[in-house]
Motif scaffolding. Structure first.
Motif, PDB file in Angstrom:
ATOM      1  N   LEU A 112       1.660  10.832  -5.263  1.00 16.44           N
ATOM      2  CA  LEU A 112       0.991  12.033  -5.789  1.00 16.44           C
ATOM      3  C   LEU A 112      -0.526  11.826  -5.777  1.00 16.44           C
ATOM      4  N   CYS A 113      -0.969  10.615  -6.169  1.00 16.43           N
ATOM      5  CA  CYS A 113      -2.410  10.342  -6.160  1.00 16.43           C
ATOM      6  C   CYS A 113      -2.950  10.337  -4.727  1.00 16.43           C
ATOM      7  N   LEU A 131       4.863  18.389  -3.331  1.00 18.20           N
ATOM      8  CA  LEU A 131       4.708  18.248  -4.784  1.00 18.20           C
ATOM      9  C   LEU A 131       6.052  18.394  -5.494  1.00 18.20           C
ATOM     10  N   ALA A 132       6.889  19.292  -5.005  1.00 24.04           N
ATOM     11  CA  ALA A 132       8.201  19.494  -5.630  1.00 24.04           C
ATOM     12  C   ALA A 132       9.086  18.262  -5.447  1.00 24.04           C
ATOM     13  N   VAL A 133       9.107  17.722  -4.237  1.00 25.89           N
ATOM     14  CA  VAL A 133       9.911  16.525  -3.972  1.00 25.89           C
ATOM     15  C   VAL A 133       9.384  15.345  -4.791  1.00 25.89           C
ATOM     16  N   ALA A 151       0.862  -1.179   0.000  1.00 25.31           N
ATOM     17  CA  ALA A 151       0.000   0.000   0.000  1.00 25.31           C
ATOM     18  C   ALA A 151       0.896   1.226   0.000  1.00 25.31           C
ATOM     19  N   PRO A 152       0.541   2.259  -0.786  1.00 19.83           N
ATOM     20  CA  PRO A 152       1.375   3.465  -0.749  1.00 19.83           C
ATOM     21  C   PRO A 152       1.274   4.107   0.626  1.00 19.83           C
ATOM     22  N   PRO A 153       2.294   4.838   1.026  1.00 21.40           N
ATOM     23  CA  PRO A 153       2.222   5.502   2.334  1.00 21.40           C
ATOM     24  C   PRO A 153       1.041   6.477   2.353  1.00 21.40           C
ATOM     25  N   SER A 154       0.521   6.741   3.545  1.00 21.59           N
ATOM     26  CA  SER A 154      -0.592   7.687   3.652  1.00 21.59           C
ATOM     27  C   SER A 154      -0.106   9.090   3.326  1.00 21.59           C
ATOM     28  N   ALA A 155      -1.060   9.932   2.940  1.00 25.26           N
ATOM     29  CA  ALA A 155      -0.700  11.306   2.591  1.00 25.26           C
ATOM     30  C   ALA A 155      -0.007  12.035   3.752  1.00 25.26           C
ATOM     31  N   PRO A 156      -0.503  11.917   4.995  1.00 25.73           N
ATOM     32  CA  PRO A 156       0.215  12.594   6.082  1.00 25.73           C
ATOM     33  C   PRO A 156       1.660  12.103   6.215  1.00 25.73           C
TER      34      PRO A 156
END
Lengths: 343, 343
Positions: free
Chosen positions: B331-332, B70-72, B10-15
């Protein structure tokens, strides 16, 4: 029509040089301003003296256009056509306009060139916005120019110095005239170099960069412009205390009544002869006595000596560099014009 | 410790993503701020939540740090190490901080993140100056970065859009709710794309540029960020009218009481069902009725539909591009987090 070789002709007068450069830059500057949001473009045009509030055309006095002239002459000094320096000229005039808009807000100056300042005419918020837009447009103009990266670096250094100088200037106002916290003449010189010199140096250096000058020439023109900025500020300081109101458009001793910590005052305060100066400065009715005491304590002479030294340093840089003769002559003419030939 | 191939994790959570990027960027951001004039650096640090007025260390809530993330992620999406995107991250966070400082002056907003806004805490003039310094520092940061010229162009376009969006936003406030001069939903979308979307798009595009992405990927990330900005603004508009005050930290119907011309209001005003809406909006006591009428006239649905469309467009761009899988997933995740997964 002259048959004299050009090196023997008298160089054009500084007003002629300023006028020629203004004509050369004006279309590109107007085109850039025209790309702004219409509301912001009106504020910008008002600040350049091109229109009244509401947008009706005007021909109000703009600035002398020293920065744009330095940029054009910088390109010519590098042997290029003056047109090569036009993007630099546009960028520095935009930055100068930005700094005037924001400085007038910070300093609470309600009048600029005998008209209401932009923040007085349009409101503080809109004036902040218009300054930001001019700043962004300056960066955009240079970034879009071939040879831009080095140019953008020069501009960003000048911008950082400009803001640093303005910060010091604002903080100086809150410091005392006497005691260990007082502002030293050396601190003032650094502030003036940042606030006034950095953009003048940047103008000439940017023009030279776009004109293809080698790095040492670019750096030397930058230094010459910085010297010019300090000299110009010190002469302005002297005029702000002893200048003829009919010429300066400012009241006699105006800077003293506003308790500005200008160089002559700070230099005088370093002398034991001026120990009563802080008392005189605190009293509106004693401005003339204060001016006399500053002069007696050597403040005026110190300012003029420093201005002379800076002017000489700038002239030495201009004459030692392998610059195109015509442009070098015009740069020197501009220098004399700005700081006074009889300094 | 996991033995699953990374694509199946699972991708890491946004936080978590935001936290990781914040940690990565923080030293460089602090170093850049530390190069400012000390007084200006304090105002900047205060605005980031790093200190109190006077300079005592604090850990006040800063922003979420979406732009730096977003830049990273833009750099990582290009296959580079996230560190390649750090100068871009620093630049966009500085620009964001600059825009908040100046916007709060223009909008008269006295509070930012539950603390006094910089202009309230330090004064209007100093806040103007601090914003200018952050702006200059952002340009300086990118101009000093290898690969800078294309980056500076991207940033300058975003800056111009940002200022244009702010100009429109200020002017919208002065226009009527009804009649031919009213603000259209389309004008609002353009304003939101400029004011909010341009810098989000620029952040991802800048990161990708520094990460070595080809031009079409950079342009697509820019567009995706702009869609995200509009979607985010529209969701914020919906929350500003119907959001739970316990979650939003804003009073119920606050945007209506402030007569903000947000998208749901403007969309509703296009419907004959909302012909009495201007009267309700003029009256503080009728906020609830106004909110109900906006919903009835389709304003809420229109805002959510547009937000959904923009989110889908952003997601399509992200999934169609040949991006590094991990970064694309993150990003998603960020997109879902910012506009709400259940939109």
């Amino acid at each position: 029509m002259s048959t004299l070789p050009s090196a023997l002709q008298a160089p054009p007068s500084a007003p002629d040089v300023l006028g020629r450069c203004r004509e050369l830059v004006r279309p590109a500057l107007a085109e850039a301003v025209g790309r702004l949001h219409p509301w912001v473009a009106e504020m910008a045009a008002y600040s350049f003296g091109w229109c009244e509030v509401g947008g009706a055309p005007a021909a109000a006095p703009g600035g002398k256009g020293v920065r744009q002239a330095l940029a054009v002459l910088g390109a010519e000094a590098a042997g290029a056509d003056g047109r090569a320096g036009v993007p630099a000229a546009v960028a520095v005039e935009l930055v100068h306009a930005f700094s005037l808009l924001h400085d007038d807000i910070m300093d609470g100056d309600a009048t600029r060139r005998r008209r209401p300042a932009v923040w007085k005419a349009y409101g503080t918020g809109p004036a902040v916005l218009a300054g930001d837009a001019l700043f962004a447009l300056a960066v955009e103009t240079l970034a879009a120019t071939p040879g831009g990266p080095r140019a953008v670096r020069l501009l960003s250094t000048a911008l950082a110095d400009l803001v640093r100088g303005q910060a010091d200037d604002l903080l100086f106002a809150a410091r005392p005239f006497a005691g260990p916290e007082r502002v030293t003449p050396e601190e003032y010189r650094v502030m003036a170099e940042h606030k006034t010199g950095a953009l003048l140096g940047c103008a000439a250096a940017l023009g030279a960069t776009l004109g293809g000058a080698p790095e040492p020439a670019v750096a030397a023109l930058d230094r010459a412009g910085r010297h010019l900025g300090v000299a110009f500020q010190l002469v302005d300081d002297v005029l702000g205390i002893w200048g003829d109101p009919a010429v300066t458009g400012k009241p006699v001793g105006g800077d003293l009544r506003e308790r500005k910590k200008t160089f002559p005052v700070l230099a005088a305060l370093g002398s034991p002869a001026a120990r009563h100066l802080p008392e005189l400065l605190a009293c509106d009715a004693r401005t003339e006595e204060a001016a006399a005491l500053i002069e007696e304590a050597g403040g005026r002479a110190a300012a003029l000596a420093e201005a002379r030294a800076r002017t000489a340093a700038a002239r030495a840089l201009l004459t030692e560099l392998p610059l195109a003769a015509g442009a070098a002559g015009e740069l020197c003419a501009l220098l004399d014009f700005l700081v006074g030939r009889d300094l």
